[in-house]
Design a protein around this motif. Structure first.
Motif, PDB file in Angstrom:
ATOM      1  N   ARG A 193      -8.259  11.212  -4.456  1.00  0.00           N
ATOM      2  CA  ARG A 193      -6.900  11.751  -4.823  1.00  0.00           C
ATOM      3  C   ARG A 193      -6.053  10.833  -4.127  1.00  0.00           C
ATOM      4  O   ARG A 193      -4.587  11.294  -4.439  1.00  0.00           O
ATOM      5  CB  ARG A 193      -7.119  13.129  -4.955  1.00  0.00           C
ATOM      6  CG  ARG A 193      -7.878  13.954  -5.586  1.00  0.00           C
ATOM      7  CD  ARG A 193      -7.679  15.385  -5.766  1.00  0.00           C
ATOM      8  NE  ARG A 193      -6.439  15.876  -6.273  1.00  0.00           N
ATOM      9  CZ  ARG A 193      -5.603  17.177  -6.087  1.00  0.00           C
ATOM     10  NH1 ARG A 193      -6.359  18.048  -5.557  1.00  0.00           N
ATOM     11  NH2 ARG A 193      -4.722  17.176  -6.794  1.00  0.00           N
ATOM     12  N   LEU A 194      -6.284  10.343  -2.987  1.00  0.00           N
ATOM     13  CA  LEU A 194      -5.265  10.029  -1.995  1.00  0.00           C
ATOM     14  C   LEU A 194      -4.503   8.657  -2.838  1.00  0.00           C
ATOM     15  O   LEU A 194      -3.178   8.439  -2.916  1.00  0.00           O
ATOM     16  CB  LEU A 194      -5.937   9.500  -0.759  1.00  0.00           C
ATOM     17  CG  LEU A 194      -4.820   8.784   0.199  1.00  0.00           C
ATOM     18  CD1 LEU A 194      -3.694   9.901   0.415  1.00  0.00           C
ATOM     19  CD2 LEU A 194      -5.518   8.443   1.650  1.00  0.00           C
ATOM     20  N   GLY A 195      -5.304   7.631  -3.365  1.00  0.00           N
ATOM     21  CA  GLY A 195      -4.740   6.590  -3.965  1.00  0.00           C
ATOM     22  C   GLY A 195      -3.636   6.921  -5.268  1.00  0.00           C
ATOM     23  O   GLY A 195      -2.449   6.152  -5.287  1.00  0.00           O
ATOM     24  N   ILE A 196      -3.946   7.918  -5.824  1.00  0.00           N
ATOM     25  CA  ILE A 196      -3.119   8.183  -7.147  1.00  0.00           C
ATOM     26  C   ILE A 196      -1.954   8.845  -6.450  1.00  0.00           C
ATOM     27  O   ILE A 196      -0.911   8.889  -7.162  1.00  0.00           O
ATOM     28  CB  ILE A 196      -3.909   9.185  -8.012  1.00  0.00           C
ATOM     29  CG1 ILE A 196      -5.101   8.466  -8.621  1.00  0.00           C
ATOM     30  CG2 ILE A 196      -3.317   9.833  -9.147  1.00  0.00           C
ATOM     31  CD1 ILE A 196      -6.055   9.113  -9.467  1.00  0.00           C
ATOM     32  N   ALA A 197      -2.091   9.839  -5.397  1.00  0.00           N
ATOM     33  CA  ALA A 197      -1.008  10.571  -5.071  1.00  0.00           C
ATOM     34  C   ALA A 197      -0.008   9.453  -4.388  1.00  0.00           C
ATOM     35  O   ALA A 197       1.489   9.437  -4.512  1.00  0.00           O
ATOM     36  CB  ALA A 197      -1.352  11.404  -3.985  1.00  0.00           C
ATOM     37  N   VAL A 198      -0.336   8.545  -3.462  1.00  0.00           N
ATOM     38  CA  VAL A 198       0.517   7.583  -3.016  1.00  0.00           C
ATOM     39  C   VAL A 198       1.296   6.842  -4.247  1.00  0.00           C
ATOM     40  O   VAL A 198       2.262   6.433  -4.372  1.00  0.00           O
ATOM     41  CB  VAL A 198      -0.475   6.552  -2.098  1.00  0.00           C
ATOM     42  CG1 VAL A 198       0.625   5.482  -1.733  1.00  0.00           C
ATOM     43  CG2 VAL A 198      -0.807   7.375  -0.952  1.00  0.00           C
ATOM     44  N   ALA A 199       0.329   6.398  -5.148  1.00  0.00           N
ATOM     45  CA  ALA A 199       1.153   5.619  -6.398  1.00  0.00           C
ATOM     46  C   ALA A 199       2.136   6.618  -7.096  1.00  0.00           C
ATOM     47  O   ALA A 199       3.250   6.227  -7.687  1.00  0.00           O
ATOM     48  CB  ALA A 199       0.090   5.562  -7.422  1.00  0.00           C
ATOM     49  N   GLY A 200       1.961   8.045  -7.050  1.00  0.00           N
ATOM     50  CA  GLY A 200       2.845   8.746  -7.542  1.00  0.00           C
ATOM     51  C   GLY A 200       4.128   8.725  -6.781  1.00  0.00           C
ATOM     52  O   GLY A 200       5.406   8.809  -7.279  1.00  0.00           O
ATOM     53  N   PHE A 217       0.802  -1.447  -0.006  1.00  0.00           N
ATOM     54  CA  PHE A 217      -0.119   0.095  -0.009  1.00  0.00           C
ATOM     55  C   PHE A 217       0.854   1.329  -0.091  1.00  0.00           C
ATOM     56  O   PHE A 217       0.769   2.176  -0.806  1.00  0.00           O
ATOM     57  CB  PHE A 217      -0.762  -0.116   1.175  1.00  0.00           C
ATOM     58  CG  PHE A 217      -2.037  -0.993   1.166  1.00  0.00           C
ATOM     59  CD1 PHE A 217      -3.320  -0.533   0.646  1.00  0.00           C
ATOM     60  CD2 PHE A 217      -1.964  -2.270   1.437  1.00  0.00           C
ATOM     61  CE1 PHE A 217      -4.269  -1.217   0.198  1.00  0.00           C
ATOM     62  CE2 PHE A 217      -2.821  -3.015   1.401  1.00  0.00           C
ATOM     63  CZ  PHE A 217      -4.126  -2.934   0.859  1.00  0.00           C
ATOM     64  N   THR A 218       1.884   1.439   0.652  1.00  0.00           N
ATOM     65  CA  THR A 218       2.622   2.575   0.927  1.00  0.00           C
ATOM     66  C   THR A 218       4.204   2.575   0.147  1.00  0.00           C
ATOM     67  O   THR A 218       4.462   1.175  -0.157  1.00  0.00           O
ATOM     68  CB  THR A 218       3.166   2.919   2.107  1.00  0.00           C
ATOM     69  OG1 THR A 218       3.796   1.787   2.817  1.00  0.00           O
ATOM     70  CG2 THR A 218       1.753   2.887   3.328  1.00  0.00           C
ATOM     71  N   PRO A 219       4.545   3.424  -0.269  1.00  0.00           N
ATOM     72  CA  PRO A 219       6.004   3.531  -0.925  1.00  0.00           C
ATOM     73  C   PRO A 219       6.811   2.650  -0.055  1.00  0.00           C
ATOM     74  O   PRO A 219       7.918   1.835  -0.692  1.00  0.00           O
ATOM     75  CB  PRO A 219       5.943   4.947  -1.083  1.00  0.00           C
ATOM     76  CG  PRO A 219       4.897   5.728  -1.112  1.00  0.00           C
ATOM     77  CD  PRO A 219       4.064   4.971  -0.197  1.00  0.00           C
ATOM     78  N   ALA A 220       6.858   2.925   1.226  1.00  0.00           N
ATOM     79  CA  ALA A 220       7.736   2.330   2.188  1.00  0.00           C
ATOM     80  C   ALA A 220       7.546   0.788   2.176  1.00  0.00           C
ATOM     81  O   ALA A 220       8.616  -0.222   1.992  1.00  0.00           O
ATOM     82  CB  ALA A 220       7.597   2.607   3.705  1.00  0.00           C
ATOM     83  N   GLN A 221       6.488   0.216   1.872  1.00  0.00           N
ATOM     84  CA  GLN A 221       6.084  -1.080   1.832  1.00  0.00           C
ATOM     85  C   GLN A 221       6.558  -1.507   0.423  1.00  0.00           C
ATOM     86  O   GLN A 221       7.265  -2.698   0.472  1.00  0.00           O
ATOM     87  CB  GLN A 221       4.616  -1.371   2.132  1.00  0.00           C
ATOM     88  CG  GLN A 221       4.173  -1.315   3.336  1.00  0.00           C
ATOM     89  CD  GLN A 221       2.502  -1.457   3.417  1.00  0.00           C
ATOM     90  OE1 GLN A 221       1.822  -1.404   2.456  1.00  0.00           O
ATOM     91  NE2 GLN A 221       2.077  -1.169   4.601  1.00  0.00           N
TER      92      GLN A 221
END
Length: 363
Positions: free
Chosen positions: A220-227, A166-170
């Motif tokens: 917008r949250l999912g797309i920002a995390v994906a970015g 889910f997260t960039p760290a993961q």
């Protein structure tokens, strides 16, 4: 030219997030490959549960396997292996044409093993051996306990789809596990060309915060995390560490967008497909989303390698009280729990269907 072909031509792989026996037997999957530029497929327990619940096409095999005394779990894997190997054979020309970059299908280990490293590894090796297809990815969750199993599976030469990220760290932790496995293969004199994808879940972010953020931040949250994850992916591909491995023959672990069906009925049904257009990534699409994008989708601007405005958007979510890292950890835990619930539902479904078939003498 269909919108799906345009995405394919810019360098993004479109994989179908679905499998049913009817999809294989009716020729629909072949049509998606030929007409909609689909180049791979993923599955999960929920997908199989729905397929078995809503179809009689599994009944004959269920009858045979149950008569042989197989447990519901063993019976399920016989059903699943029959489907995924059939799909793998359909994608084999793509796999060979791209020299193993594309043309993959995925099968998940039991989600009951998500917190058990050794058992996960043993199951991954066994499923890959039984399938006997070079283009099969084994799905292993990117939980803390799953990461060592991912590294060991890669070292053992088993291609892996790292799921539940889910997260960039993961994502970075999964990429590190993959690279460690590859570097160990290089050090041991083994072929380092072992494929992997890292699956980042997108739409669940937006479901989790709906009703708790301003309207202008909806979806917008999912797309920002994906970015942010995409920026980390591009940085990894250009790093000296990866380039050393690539020089020895390693492949890149591709970033895969998962959970890309739009959950908000007020939003475009192709929202995430349009936003996540990026070369050398994979987008897994539910069947309804694939058909919607093929019908009326548009290809917007490509995702910027630096993530574009993702940091600014995430700062606005922080101001709205959203702790992204804490929410990401929660989503991973909830995702693992949901897969376990689906797994139990699936095994109960198989057990009850086995009993019903035996009682009626159906074939």
């Amino acid at each position: 030219m269909k919108p799906t072909r345009k995405l394919h031509d810019l360098g993004q792989s479109l994989w179908l997030d679905n499998i049913t026996r009817e999809l294989l037997q009716s020729g629909s999957l072949e049509r998606y490959i030929e007409e909609l530029s689909v180049t791979g497929l993923t599955s999960n327990p929920t997908i199989f549960d729905h397929a078995i619940r809503s179809s009689g096409s599994y009944d004959e095999q269920i009858r045979r396997e149950a008569a042989a005394g197989r447990s519901p779990e063993a019976l399920f894997f016989e059903l699943a292996l029959a489907d995924v190997t059939g799909a793998a054979d359909l994608f084999r020309p793509t796999f060979e044409r791209t020299d193993g970059v594309d043309g993959w299908v995925s099968l998940e280990v039991s989600p009951l093993l998500a917190r058990e490293t050794e058992a996960t590894l043993a199951a991954a090796v066994d499923l890959h051996r039984r399938a006997a297809r070079p283009n099969l990815l084994i799905k292993i969750p990117g939980t803390a306990e799953g990461l060592p199993a991912i590294e060991e599976a890669i070292f053992a030469g088993v291609p892996v789809n790292v799921t539940l990220l889910f997260t960039p760290a993961q994502y970075r932790a999964a990429a590190e596990a993959y690279l460690r496995g590859i570097e160990r293969r290089i050090e041991a004199g083994l072929n380092p060309a072992v494929a992997s994808v890292a699956s980042l879940f997108v739409s669940r972010w937006d479901v989790a915060v709906r009703g708790n953020v301003p309207e202008e931040l909806l979806d917008r949250l999912g797309i920002a995390v994906a970015g942010q994850a995409y920026r980390g992916y591009r940085e990894l591909l250009s790093s000296a560490r990866f380039q050393r491995a690539a020089n020895a023959g390693a492949r890149a672990q591709r970033l895969l967008w998962a959970s890309t069906g739009t959950k908000n009925p007020a939003a475009p049904d192709t929202l995430y497909v349009t936003a996540l257009a990026a070369p050398f990534t994979v987008d897994t699409l539910p069947e309804s989303t694939l058909l919607a994008f093929a019908d009326h989708g548009t290809r917007g601007a490509l995702m910027p390698p630096d993530g574009g405005d993702c940091d600014a958007v995430l700062a606005r979510f922080a101001d709205a009280g959203v702790n992204v890292e804490a929410l990401g950890a929660r989503l991973q835990d909830e995702g693992a729990a949901a897969f376990v619930a689906s797994w139990h539902d699936l095994l109960d479904r198989i057990a009850s269907k086995s009993a019903a078939i035996a009682a009626t003498g159906q074939a």
